[in-house]
Design a protein around this motif. Structure first.
Motif, PDB file in Angstrom:
ATOM      1  N   ASP A 120      -0.211  -9.475  -8.882  1.00 34.83           N
ATOM      2  CA  ASP A 120       1.088  -9.337  -9.559  1.00 34.83           C
ATOM      3  C   ASP A 120       2.007  -8.416  -8.768  1.00 34.83           C
ATOM      4  OD1 ASP A 120       0.193 -10.976 -11.597  1.00 34.83           O
ATOM      5  OD2 ASP A 120      -0.259  -9.329 -12.978  1.00 34.83           O
ATOM      6  N   LEU A 121       1.441  -7.307  -8.254  1.00 30.40           N
ATOM      7  CA  LEU A 121       2.228  -6.358  -7.471  1.00 30.40           C
ATOM      8  C   LEU A 121       2.702  -6.994  -6.167  1.00 30.40           C
ATOM      9  CD1 LEU A 121       3.294  -3.499  -6.797  1.00 30.40           C
ATOM     10  CD2 LEU A 121       0.973  -2.940  -5.990  1.00 30.40           C
ATOM     11  N   VAL A 122       1.784  -7.643  -5.456  1.00 29.97           N
ATOM     12  CA  VAL A 122       2.136  -8.261  -4.178  1.00 29.97           C
ATOM     13  C   VAL A 122       3.178  -9.357  -4.380  1.00 29.97           C
ATOM     14  CG1 VAL A 122       1.250  -9.594  -2.232  1.00 29.97           C
ATOM     15  CG2 VAL A 122      -0.070  -7.667  -3.116  1.00 29.97           C
ATOM     16  N   GLU A 123       3.013 -10.151  -5.423  1.00 31.84           N
ATOM     17  CA  GLU A 123       3.973 -11.228  -5.691  1.00 31.84           C
ATOM     18  C   GLU A 123       5.378 -10.662  -5.903  1.00 31.84           C
ATOM     19  OE1 GLU A 123       4.622 -14.950  -8.807  1.00 31.84           O
ATOM     20  OE2 GLU A 123       3.482 -13.186  -9.426  1.00 31.84           O
ATOM     21  N   ARG A 124       5.475  -9.559  -6.639  1.00 34.38           N
ATOM     22  CA  ARG A 124       6.799  -8.996  -6.891  1.00 34.38           C
ATOM     23  C   ARG A 124       7.435  -8.498  -5.597  1.00 34.38           C
ATOM     24  NH1 ARG A 124      10.874  -9.347  -7.530  1.00 34.38           N
ATOM     25  NH2 ARG A 124      12.401  -8.498  -8.994  1.00 34.38           N
ATOM     26  N   ILE A 125       6.643  -7.971  -4.683  1.00 33.13           N
ATOM     27  CA  ILE A 125       7.183  -7.542  -3.397  1.00 33.13           C
ATOM     28  C   ILE A 125       7.642  -8.749  -2.587  1.00 33.13           C
ATOM     29  CG2 ILE A 125       6.655  -6.339  -1.231  1.00 33.13           C
ATOM     30  CD1 ILE A 125       4.560  -4.724  -2.832  1.00 33.13           C
ATOM     31  N   LEU A 126       6.820  -9.784  -2.554  1.00 30.16           N
ATOM     32  CA  LEU A 126       7.158 -10.985  -1.796  1.00 30.16           C
ATOM     33  C   LEU A 126       8.420 -11.662  -2.310  1.00 30.16           C
ATOM     34  CD1 LEU A 126       3.623 -12.584  -1.312  1.00 30.16           C
ATOM     35  CD2 LEU A 126       5.142 -11.782   0.513  1.00 30.16           C
ATOM     36  N   THR A 127       8.678 -11.550  -3.595  1.00 27.95           N
ATOM     37  CA  THR A 127       9.840 -12.222  -4.185  1.00 27.95           C
ATOM     38  C   THR A 127      11.055 -11.305  -4.316  1.00 27.95           C
ATOM     39  OG1 THR A 127       8.964 -11.769  -6.405  1.00 27.95           O
ATOM     40  CG2 THR A 127       8.419 -13.900  -5.414  1.00 27.95           C
ATOM     41  N   THR A 128      10.988 -10.134  -3.688  1.00 25.60           N
ATOM     42  CA  THR A 128      12.153  -9.250  -3.644  1.00 25.60           C
ATOM     43  C   THR A 128      13.095  -9.752  -2.551  1.00 25.60           C
ATOM     44  OG1 THR A 128      10.867  -7.333  -4.380  1.00 25.60           O
ATOM     45  CG2 THR A 128      12.946  -6.882  -3.249  1.00 25.60           C
ATOM     46  N   THR A 129      14.227 -10.300  -2.935  1.00 30.23           N
ATOM     47  CA  THR A 129      15.138 -10.900  -1.955  1.00 30.23           C
ATOM     48  C   THR A 129      16.517 -10.253  -1.922  1.00 30.23           C
ATOM     49  OG1 THR A 129      15.753 -12.589  -3.590  1.00 30.23           O
ATOM     50  CG2 THR A 129      13.976 -13.140  -2.052  1.00 30.23           C
ATOM     51  N   ASP A 130      16.698  -9.149  -2.665  1.00 28.45           N
ATOM     52  CA  ASP A 130      18.013  -8.506  -2.685  1.00 28.45           C
ATOM     53  C   ASP A 130      18.067  -7.230  -1.859  1.00 28.45           C
ATOM     54  OD1 ASP A 130      16.379  -7.006  -4.309  1.00 28.45           O
ATOM     55  OD2 ASP A 130      17.900  -6.666  -5.857  1.00 28.45           O
ATOM     56  N   ARG A 131      16.995  -6.913  -1.147  1.00 29.54           N
ATOM     57  CA  ARG A 131      16.951  -5.736  -0.274  1.00 29.54           C
ATOM     58  C   ARG A 131      15.779  -5.902   0.683  1.00 29.54           C
ATOM     59  NH1 ARG A 131      16.906  -1.813  -4.979  1.00 29.54           N
ATOM     60  NH2 ARG A 131      17.604  -3.740  -5.984  1.00 29.54           N
ATOM     61  N   GLY A 148      -5.480  -3.701   0.696  1.00 29.56           N
ATOM     62  CA  GLY A 148      -4.451  -2.716   1.002  1.00 29.56           C
ATOM     63  C   GLY A 148      -3.633  -3.114   2.217  1.00 29.56           C
ATOM     64  N   VAL A 149      -4.287  -3.728   3.219  1.00 27.16           N
ATOM     65  CA  VAL A 149      -3.543  -4.243   4.369  1.00 27.16           C
ATOM     66  C   VAL A 149      -2.634  -5.379   3.923  1.00 27.16           C
ATOM     67  CG1 VAL A 149      -3.724  -5.352   6.626  1.00 27.16           C
ATOM     68  CG2 VAL A 149      -5.366  -3.586   5.983  1.00 27.16           C
ATOM     69  N   MET A 150      -3.172  -6.277   3.086  1.00 24.81           N
ATOM     70  CA  MET A 150      -2.380  -7.418   2.638  1.00 24.81           C
ATOM     71  C   MET A 150      -1.229  -6.985   1.730  1.00 24.81           C
ATOM     72  SD  MET A 150      -4.181  -9.233   4.485  1.00 24.81           S
ATOM     73  CE  MET A 150      -5.852  -9.379   5.119  1.00 24.81           C
ATOM     74  N   LEU A 151      -1.409  -5.898   0.990  1.00 25.96           N
ATOM     75  CA  LEU A 151      -0.307  -5.334   0.217  1.00 25.96           C
ATOM     76  C   LEU A 151       0.829  -4.939   1.152  1.00 25.96           C
ATOM     77  CD1 LEU A 151       0.979  -4.023  -2.338  1.00 25.96           C
ATOM     78  CD2 LEU A 151      -0.394  -1.982  -1.839  1.00 25.96           C
ATOM     79  N   ALA A 152       0.493  -4.298   2.275  1.00 21.90           N
ATOM     80  CA  ALA A 152       1.519  -3.911   3.239  1.00 21.90           C
ATOM     81  C   ALA A 152       2.206  -5.126   3.846  1.00 21.90           C
ATOM     82  CB  ALA A 152       0.895  -3.057   4.340  1.00 21.90           C
ATOM     83  N   ASN A 169      -8.239  -2.337   8.614  1.00 23.91           N
ATOM     84  CA  ASN A 169      -9.364  -3.256   8.475  1.00 23.91           C
ATOM     85  C   ASN A 169      -8.887  -4.467   7.674  1.00 23.91           C
ATOM     86  OD1 ASN A 169     -12.211  -2.299   9.469  1.00 23.91           O
ATOM     87  ND2 ASN A 169     -11.158  -0.461   8.765  1.00 23.91           N
ATOM     88  N   PRO A 170      -8.259  -5.453   8.331  1.00 27.26           N
ATOM     89  CA  PRO A 170      -7.662  -6.587   7.617  1.00 27.26           C
ATOM     90  C   PRO A 170      -8.671  -7.692   7.322  1.00 27.26           C
ATOM     91  CG  PRO A 170      -7.142  -6.731   9.945  1.00 27.26           C
ATOM     92  CD  PRO A 170      -7.963  -5.477   9.773  1.00 27.26           C
ATOM     93  N   HIS A 171      -9.659  -7.356   6.513  1.00 32.50           N
ATOM     94  CA  HIS A 171     -10.702  -8.338   6.194  1.00 32.50           C
ATOM     95  C   HIS A 171     -11.387  -7.944   4.888  1.00 32.50           C
ATOM     96  CE1 HIS A 171     -13.635  -5.308   7.462  1.00 32.50           C
ATOM     97  NE2 HIS A 171     -12.870  -5.108   8.518  1.00 32.50           N
TER      98      HIS A 171
END
Length: 570
Positions: free
Chosen positions: A379-390, A404-408, A423-425
């Motif tokens: 849910d957190l990652v999706e909201r970041i990915l769909t932030t299109t106004d900044r 945590g890597v994928m969050l970044a 460690n992206p795995h």
């Protein structure tokens, strides 16, 4: 050069040394020491020119160090000796410190010195210092020692003789009777210093609500007061306990192991105490405190003109379901503010290590808690990915792993400090992973590199991450400077004449990607695999998780540490 790393655990420093030596094209194997015979076999198999021990709890056998030069990384300056070096430094309030690389010999920490590097000790916890200032100094000293050894012309300095002017300072193991907090007499500053000197291991042993607990981590509280030793309040899963002149926030507890019982695991303090915790007020901290307000909080937001800065810091980088939901709430608040650039992170220690395995292990139904946790992360990652106004920048001042890597990677740009290890795995935990990585990782590095990173399951240095496109910018600064430098660069980004055009292009690209394959499809496919791994009785995830949280040996970690492929996730 053929180098064998030997370590008691594949910890952050071992990973960093491993990654950095590989970057410099050394042939590096890693052996996790379980016993002397296994070490001897590893030395015979690798036939190294040099052995380096970044973190070792036991002495090397004589027949090993007499056959091949073995360099020991000691987290103390020249002349310092003993098993609790960094603990003593923090306990005594040291400011100037260092790391020494010395040759193994008969007497622990007394071998010839190959290299040393100085570092500062700002007032933070031991584990934070170890992963940052101490790690920087250790890497500098290791690289210099390896270079000197490779030259064949350098003679290490013996720690005895007329040219050695540093006095021998040998100290014993820092025992619990010295660490113990006297709640009736110790001030807040004293209690915090004791807690910081033991924040990761071993913790400070204490009596609390009729039981024995190890206290992990500590933050000063200046406003709340009460009877010394009394529990005063809770905040974000932490408990507040009164000292002689104030109070401290204690984020985590670990129950002392009972005879014949399982080892305890670190948990958010409120979770650990459970029903034993009396009714206490939740002393919530403001999300946007005044700039000079010393209030402790694990999430805070501030603004610097057109730049929003959402900083978070969770113990060990682990994000429970509650952590994810609170951070999502804070992120949504940040989106209501009039900024053009939003910086996510910017702290000096862990960015994130993904879902909270300790909380999951302690849950009544670990499968159900795993499912709730991964969905909260998504849910957190999706909201970041769909932030299109900044524009969103992920600023990694410390290490990140797995989710945590994928969050970044959900951010538009990823910046990290030069000492960061990624460690992206997910494979060492027997998981496929989610957090929309099947969308974000190939988008950044390509399909081939994405398969390599997730399949090899090896640590990646900041420099290597930048070369592959995993991160956009590496900041060559100290841990203390990282937050300020990230804020400065974000200000320049926000002031750029092209920023609005970039935001518009970002929105168009997101819409185009959505038309090709919706984010919902990526999430559905990832979670379909994760659901089986969470709930199948024969899933290796459960045994791997239990071994990880209880600090037990794991074949998956041992295999990957020497560069062999990790066991495949089902």
């Amino acid at each position: 050069m053929r180098i064998l790393l030997v370590a008691s655990a594949y910890n952050s420093l071992t990973q960093r040394v491993h990654a950095e030596l590989r970057d410099r094209r050394h042939a590096v194997d890693v052996h996790l020491v379980r016993d002397d015979d296994g070490l001897r076999a590893a030395v015979r198999r690798s036939a190294p020119e040099l052995v380096v021990a970044p973190m070792l709890r036991t002495a090397l056998p004589r027949d090993v160090w007499s056959a091949v030069v073995c360099l020991i990384v000691h987290p103390g300056p020249p002349g310092d000796r003993g098993p609790s070096s960094l603990d003593w430094a923090i306990h005594e309030g040291a400011v100037d410190w260092g790391v020494t690389v010395l040759q193994a010999g008969e007497v622990m920490d007394a071998g010839d010195v190959w290299a040393a590097a100085a570092c500062q000790l700002p007032p933070v916890g031991k584990s934070d210092l170890y992963r940052n200032e101490v790690s920087d100094a250790a890497l500098a000293a290791v690289l210099l020692a390896v270079e000197r050894f490779g030259s064949g012309t350098y003679t290490p300095r013996p720690q005895s003789g007329p040219d050695w002017r540093v006095p021998d300072h040998t100290r014993p193991y820092l025992r619990q009777e010295v660490r113990r907090i006297d709640w009736a007499r110790d001030t807040t500053d004293t209690a915090v210093r004791k807690l910081r000197a033991a924040d990761s291991r071993p913790g400070v042993l204490d009596e609390l609500l009729g039981d024995e607990w190890f206290l992990h981590g500590g933050h000063p509280e200046r406003r709340l007061h009460g009877r010394p030793g009394e529990l005063l309040a809770t905040r974000a899963g932490a408990i507040c306990r009164a000292t002689a002149d104030g109070a401290v926030w204690i984020p985590e507890l670990r129950r002392r192991r009972r005879p014949g019982g399982p080892s305890g695991i670190k948990l958010p303090a409120v979770t650990a105490l459970g029903d034993a915790l009396p009714s206490l007020p939740e002393a919530a901290a403001p999300l946007m405190p005044a700039p000079d307000d010393p209030v402790w909080s694990d999430i805070r937001y501030r603004e610097d003109g057109p730049v929003g800065l959402l900083r978070f810091s969770f113990p060990g980088g682990a994000m429970s379901t509650a952590h994810c939901r609170r951070l999502l709430d804070a992120y949504r608040f940040a989106l209501t503010r009039p900024t053009s650039v939003l910086v996510l992170g910017g702290g000096r220690d862990f960015f994130s290590n993904g879902i909270h395995l300790n909380v999951i292990e302690a849950a009544a139904d670990p499968g159900a808690e795993s499912w709730a946790n991964i969905n909260a992360m998504d849910d957190l990652v999706e909201r970041i990915l769909t932030t299109t106004d900044r524009l969103v920048v992920a600023a990694l001042g410390g290490n990140a792993a797995a989710g945590g890597v994928m969050l970044a990677l959900a951010a538009d740009e990823v910046w990290c400090r030069q000492g960061v290890v990624l460690n992206p795995h997910y494979r060492l935990m027997g998981l496929h992973g989610s957090e929309y990585w099947t969308y974000t990782l190939p988008r950044r590095v390509g399909d081939v590199e994405a398969r390599r990173l997730t399949g090899q399951a090896l640590p990646v240095s900041a420099a290597a991450a930048e070369r592959s496109g995993l991160v956009d910018r590496v900041l060559p600064c100290t841990p203390q400077e990282f937050g300020r430098e990230a804020r400065r660069l974000a200000g320049l980004l926000a002031a750029s004449p092209a920023v609005q055009a970039r935001i518009a292009a970002k929105k168009a690209a997101r819409e185009a990607d959505e038309s090709v394959k919706p984010l919902a499809d990526h999430r559905y496919e990832e979670l379909a695999v994760m659901h089986r791994q969470f709930f199948a009785p024969d899933s290796p995830y459960h045994a791997l998780r239990a071994a990880f949280v209880r600090k037990q040996p794991s074949p998956a970690h041992a295999a990957t540490a020497v560069g062999r492929p990790a066991p495949a996730a089902p």
